[in-house]
Motif scaffolding. Structure first.
Motif, mmCIF file in Angstrom:
data_model
loop_
_atom_site.group_PDB
_atom_site.id
_atom_site.type_symbol
_atom_site.label_atom_id
_atom_site.label_comp_id
_atom_site.label_asym_id
_atom_site.label_seq_id
_atom_site.Cartn_x
_atom_site.Cartn_y
_atom_site.Cartn_z
ATOM 1 N N TYR A 24 -7.179 -3.438 0.412
ATOM 2 C CA TYR A 24 -6.885 -2.616 -0.764
ATOM 3 C C TYR A 24 -8.176 -2.094 -1.388
ATOM 4 C CZ TYR A 24 -5.032 -1.157 -5.297
ATOM 5 O OH TYR A 24 -4.716 -0.418 -6.415
ATOM 6 N N TYR A 68 1.834 -5.647 -1.660
ATOM 7 C CA TYR A 68 1.153 -4.654 -2.497
ATOM 8 C C TYR A 68 2.166 -3.898 -3.344
ATOM 9 C CZ TYR A 68 -2.932 -5.070 0.628
ATOM 10 O OH TYR A 68 -4.010 -5.510 1.331
ATOM 11 N N LEU A 74 4.898 2.847 -0.012
ATOM 12 C CA LEU A 74 4.675 1.704 0.898
ATOM 13 C C LEU A 74 5.789 0.684 0.700
ATOM 14 C CD1 LEU A 74 2.987 -0.104 2.820
ATOM 15 C CD2 LEU A 74 1.686 -0.855 0.807
ATOM 16 N N TRP A 78 8.608 -0.619 3.868
ATOM 17 C CA TRP A 78 8.549 -1.960 4.463
ATOM 18 C C TRP A 78 9.648 -2.846 3.889
ATOM 19 C CZ3 TRP A 78 5.883 -4.131 8.418
ATOM 20 C CH2 TRP A 78 5.952 -5.524 8.548
ATOM 21 N N TYR A 93 2.749 -7.006 8.501
ATOM 22 C CA TYR A 93 2.737 -6.175 7.288
ATOM 23 C C TYR A 93 1.333 -5.638 7.029
ATOM 24 C CZ TYR A 93 2.742 -5.210 2.213
ATOM 25 O OH TYR A 93 2.582 -4.642 0.964
ATOM 26 N N VAL A 97 0.005 -1.838 7.015
ATOM 27 C CA VAL A 97 -0.727 -1.222 5.891
ATOM 28 C C VAL A 97 -2.011 -0.577 6.397
ATOM 29 C CG1 VAL A 97 -1.974 -1.720 3.735
ATOM 30 C CG2 VAL A 97 0.262 -2.765 4.153
ATOM 31 N N ARG A 100 -1.052 2.531 8.298
ATOM 32 C CA ARG A 100 -0.465 3.566 7.437
ATOM 33 C C ARG A 100 -1.542 4.357 6.690
ATOM 34 N NH1 ARG A 100 4.554 4.446 4.782
ATOM 35 N NH2 ARG A 100 4.241 5.469 2.774
ATOM 36 N N TYR A 101 -2.591 3.656 6.269
ATOM 37 C CA TYR A 101 -3.645 4.329 5.495
ATOM 38 C C TYR A 101 -4.904 4.580 6.329
ATOM 39 C CZ TYR A 101 -0.506 2.953 1.773
ATOM 40 O OH TYR A 101 0.611 2.793 0.998
#
Ligand code: NA7
Length: 926
Positions: A24, A68, A74, A78, A93, A97, A100-101
């Motif tokens: 993050y 998150y 997001l 999920w 997961y 993430v 995805r980013y």
């Protein structure tokens, strides 16, 4: 995997760790347009979920909350399959993430950082990796997790074992087939408790080596809670907002039910509901007082032990598995699936290492003090060097080469758990001194990351290049962290929260227990106040607003908050009669203070009528006379009576072992100056003359008082000196009024908002004394002759308008040779030290007062065990709870106040005033 093609020489930010926090952080820094490089020694993202692959590994916060929340899309993309996800699903997961980013392109895996050094010239960090490369960066962020450095097994002979060795924290990626094997598991923390039921399914023989039996409740895993899903479905933003501003990072209404006062039926109902719910934050919220009151904690702990006994068929094994020796919640409790049931299997055996410690690991097994065991495999579930381990082990050197390891030798020191002085531009995510492991980590991680991101953005916008906390701000925060912990039971346990699981590690409470909400507010306030406590430098100049963000004792702050919320009228807007009625209503609903041996009421002949008194005699041996303390209540000469200060008198009596005689005196405005002072002197003369009848020791007489009561106590000392008697051995002046000058700085600082206000003080003076009399030494004893006064103990509270006159009195007494003990009530207000049973942090101050009282009197013959008469309070009732908690029956402000304060700490456990001798370091053996 789309990793970076080459290692950059220089970036804006290096982040270590690609778990929840590192990923993050990377995402947020990119949003700011900063160049970022993330390093992780693992082969992929995941952090702790990459490494902890042992059978049964799951999160212990529900998946509805363990995720998150920064991107609603997001969340939609999920879906978790269970209430508590398994390690593989959580790892999936985090991979999802990362993909995805597109985060992997800035992450180098299998890369360790070997050192990090601050270059003051360049104002950059130089990071060296295991591959020998060096990366320079402006900011260095440790996203290394709290439980990532496994503790090296502190057991003799670990390298001798010839069979298979496994660590729960480093479980083989290909898995381990233990089918048909004789397996040992050492350790019964969360990892042991989660893995043991699954290992038992494979092993032909399983022997569990338990040093400390742990509290665990059934997880009742299955589909996610319908209730939570409904709340999320209806108002996801509202739910997440509530989580961010909750105590633990999960929306939850803290209970105000006190374990000590709830009926059996209510206790049972609440406990069974929590047991069925299967959530840590549920079982930590059964009673508002479970984390602070040993008695309440014991009630809950015993209900859990009953459950264990009902599950485990062999009574001896059940007893071994029943936790004793630490309060519930003081070591991290566990969620399990069939853990206790596992011990009903014929091939599973439990060895109690308290009875037969491990002597050594041998070539073919384990030798304990009582027996030798043969094994094919040993599983170490022995835990982590928590919170500080990954940081001090990272070879970080700040300004002037100072290493973090050296700086933290005596324990961690960090401002907000985020930064540490001497290490510019070095951030720690979920570091020591932040809620971290006491909270839902995902919420705390997002808060930390967001704070750091905002800080870097603000710095850039304002042209600063470096940031670093000041020593003052940092030490203030460290103190606050310890103050918050000190009012709970948590520091009593040998837990990893205390660093007690690692031999040689300093014993310091590591996380922040004040709550996610309180912590978030503190972090926000720091920013709001221009980054209070941080020094920022840049080409355009420096900026530093130095200071401490939280100076008030946490329980004092809660009481003030609570009182403010009640919206009571200020006393100075009322007539004396109405103010007295309000005071009486409040007094009637407070905790009553500790038990004493005997309480008798009587009257003293005063100069113009009888004065009521209440005599408190301590419980316990020895029988016979005690020194006598004549006490005068507070209330600005206008308010107060024998009841108002009753809990405090009980407390002083019990702690000091002296008999305390509390004397009521005439009040203003009905009887103005100097009536109160004359009554006080008459009372002391009478007590001296009647010492024997009162059960006192002739010649061993002291005076004490709080606020205006302290004023007349010390005026009495001046009168007694002038009258050449009676002989007074000492005076205790708690937050005394000793002058009528209201211009001292403490009035400016504290004259508004801390119960005793400047306006109220003026109201008191107006009722008590004519302006012309206010400079008279019998009104303002600081202006009197101080020669020859008795030994003095003065308590001065930080947030008291009267603080400076108390200090001035101490200095003036010292100047004329009077022995003075000035006790600072750190973080307290004028009233809070006297709030027995409500403000737990006042207990150490009152313990000091009691010690001062004991010191006034010549020591009598030592009693058994070498104790003097002065310590009987310490000899009695080992393990007994605070009386006030057992006797809280009334409803109304008292209970509510108590509950509100306690409920802040409900996550971990109510009231106790933990100081040596009043509470045992552990739960009684049943
Ligand atoms: P924990 O909770 O620290 O548990 C470690 C266990 O290992 C605990 O029962 C320890 O007993 C035991 N231990 C440690 N050293 C020894 C030695 N030398 N001999 C015998 N037994 C020992 O670690 P976990 O991995 O289970 O859980 C860590 C956290 O991860 C957990 O709270 C969750 O948040 C996730 P002790 O209690 O110290 O007597």
């Amino acid at each position: 995997m789309n990793e970076p093609s080459s290692v950059p020489e220089q970036v804006d930010v290096v982040v270590v760790g690609a778990g929840f926090s590192g990923l993050y952080m990377l995402y947020r820094l990119r949003q700011l347009g900063l160049s970022v490089y993330v390093l992780d020694s693992a082969g992929d993202v995941g952090g702790t979920w990459y490494w902890n692959r042992y059978p049964g590994a799951r999160c212990d916060v529900p998946t509805t909350d363990y995720a998150y929340s920064f991107d609603p899309e997001l969340e939609k993309a999920w879906t978790w399959s269970e209430k508590y996800a398994t390690q593989p699903e959580i790892l999936d997961y985090l991979r999802f993430v990362a993909d995805r980013y597109g985060l992997r392109s800035d992450i180098e895996f299998s890369a360790t950082v070997t050192s990090a050094r601050w270059d003051e010239q360049e104002k950059r960090w130089r990071i060296t990796t295991g591959h020998g490369t060096e990366i320079r960066c402006r900011y260095y962020i440790m996203a290394t997790g709290c439980l990532s450095l496994p503790k090296s097994p502190d057991i003799e002979g670990t390298d001798r074992f010839a069979g298979q060795v496994y660590f729960t924290s480093r479980w083989p990626h290909e898995g381990a087939d233990l089918t048909g094997q004789r397996v040992a598991v050492i350790g019964t923390g969360s990892s042991g408790i989660q893995s043991i039921p699954l290992i038992a399914r494979q092993a032909s023989q399983l022997t569990v080596f338990q040093r400390t039996a742990n509290f665990s409740i059934p997880a009742h895993n299955g589909p996610a809670s319908a209730d939570r899903l409904k709340q999320l479905g209806e108002d996801r933003d509202g739910y997440r907002h509530a989580a961010r501003w909750s105590r633990g990072g999960i929306p939850m209404e803290p209970t105000d039910v006190l374990g000590v006062t709830a009926s059996q039926a209510v206790r049972r109902e609440r406990f069974e509901a929590a047991w069925e719910l299967g959530e840590l934050f549920g079982i930590l919220n059964v009673f508002a007082d479970q984390a602070v009151n040993p008695a309440s904690n014991d009630i809950l702990a015993e209900m859990i032990r009953e459950k264990i006994r009902s599950i485990v068929k062999d009574p001896e094994t059940a007893e071994m598995l029943s936790p004793k020796g630490h309060y519930f919640g003081t070591k991290r409790p566990c969620l399990d699936t069939g853990y206790f049931e596992t011990y009903n299997m014929p091939h599973v055996r439990l060895v109690d290492l308290r009875k037969q410690p491990i002597v050594s690991i041998t070539e073919d097994g384990i030798e304990t003090a009582g027996q030798s065991f043969g094994f094919d495999a040993i599983v170490y579930a022995t835990g982590f060097d928590a919170m500080t381990g990954p940081l001090v082990g990272a070879n970080v050197a700040g300004r002037d080469g100072l290493s973090l390891k050296a700086k933290w030798e005596a324990g961690p020191s960090a401002y907000l758990g985020l930064m540490t002085a001497g290490f510019p531009n070095f951030f720690m995510l979920t570091g020591p001194g932040s809620p971290s492991v006491l909270s839902n980590m995902t919420v705390s991680i997002e808060q930390h990351v967001d704070w750091v991101a905002r800080c870097l953005k603000d710095m850039r916008e304002e042209g600063f290049e470096t940031i670093e906390p000041t020593a003052l701000a940092e030490s203030g925060w460290n103190q606050h962290v310890q103050d918050c912990a000190a009012i709970t039971l948590l520091p009593t346990a040998d837990s990893w929260y205390m660093g007690a699981n690692v031999p040689g590690k300093p014993r310091v409470f590591l996380p922040y227990i004040g709550g996610v909400d309180a912590y978030r507010q503190a972090c926000d306030d720091v920013v709001e106040q221009g980054y209070l406590g941080f020094r920022m430098t840049g080409p355009g100049g420096d900026r530093c607003r130095d200071g401490i963000i939280r100076r008030m004792q946490p329980d004092v702050a809660m009481v003030l908050e609570f009182l403010a919320a009640m919206g009571l009228p200020p006393l100075d807007t009322l007539s004396p009669a109405d103010a007295r009625a309000l005071m009486a209503a409040t007094a009637a609903t407070r905790p009553p203070g500790p038990e004493v041996g005997e309480v008798t009421d009587g009257v003293i002949p005063g100069p113009s009528g009888d004065l009521p008194y209440r005599l408190y005699r301590p419980a316990g041996p020895p029988e016979g006379p005690r020194p006598l303390v004549v006490y005068f209540h507070g209330g600005g000469w206008v308010l107060g009576n024998l009841d108002s200060d009753d809990p405090l008198c009980r407390d002083l009596c019990e702690r000091s072992g002296a008999a305390v005689i509390s004397v009521n005196y005439r009040h203003a405005p009905e009887a103005r100056f100097p009536a109160a002072a004359l009554d006080a002197f008459a009372a002391v003369q009478w007590a001296d003359a009647n010492a024997v009848e009162l059960g006192g020791i002739p010649g061993q007489l002291a005076v004490a008082g709080w606020s205006a009561g302290a004023n007349i106590a010390t005026v009495t000392c001046q009168q007694a000196r002038d009258a050449r008697g009676p002989h007074i051995c000492g005076q205790v002046l708690i937050c005394p009024v000793v002058d009528s000058d209201m211009t001292r700085p403490s009035y400016q600082e504290n004259g508004d908002g801390y119960i005793l206000t400047t306006t109220l003080m003026r109201w008191f003076w107006d009722h008590y004394a004519d302006p012309a009399d206010r400079g008279h030494p019998r009104a303002a004893p600081l202006r009197g002759d101080l020669q020859g006064l008795p030994s003095t103990c003065i308590v001065a509270a930080d947030f008291d308008p009267l603080r400076d006159e108390g200090v001035a009195y101490a200095r003036a007494l010292e100047a004329v040779g009077v022995p003075v003990r000035l006790t600072r009530a750190r973080g307290h207000t004028h009233t809070s030290v006297t709030m027995v049973g409500t403000v737990i942090s006042g207990a150490p101050v009152r313990a000091e007062i009691a010690e001062a009282l004991r010191d006034f009197f010549p020591a009598a013959e030592p009693l058994e065990h070498g104790r003097s008469w002065a310590m009987p309070g310490r000899m009695k009732r080992p393990g007994a709870p605070e009386r006030q908690n057992r006797t809280l029956r009334a409803t109304g402000p008292r209970v509510v106040t108590a509950a509100v304060v306690a409920s802040r700490y409900a996550r971990q456990g109510a009231f106790h005033e933990r100081d040596p001798g009043r509470n045992p370091p552990f739960v009684r053996e049943k």
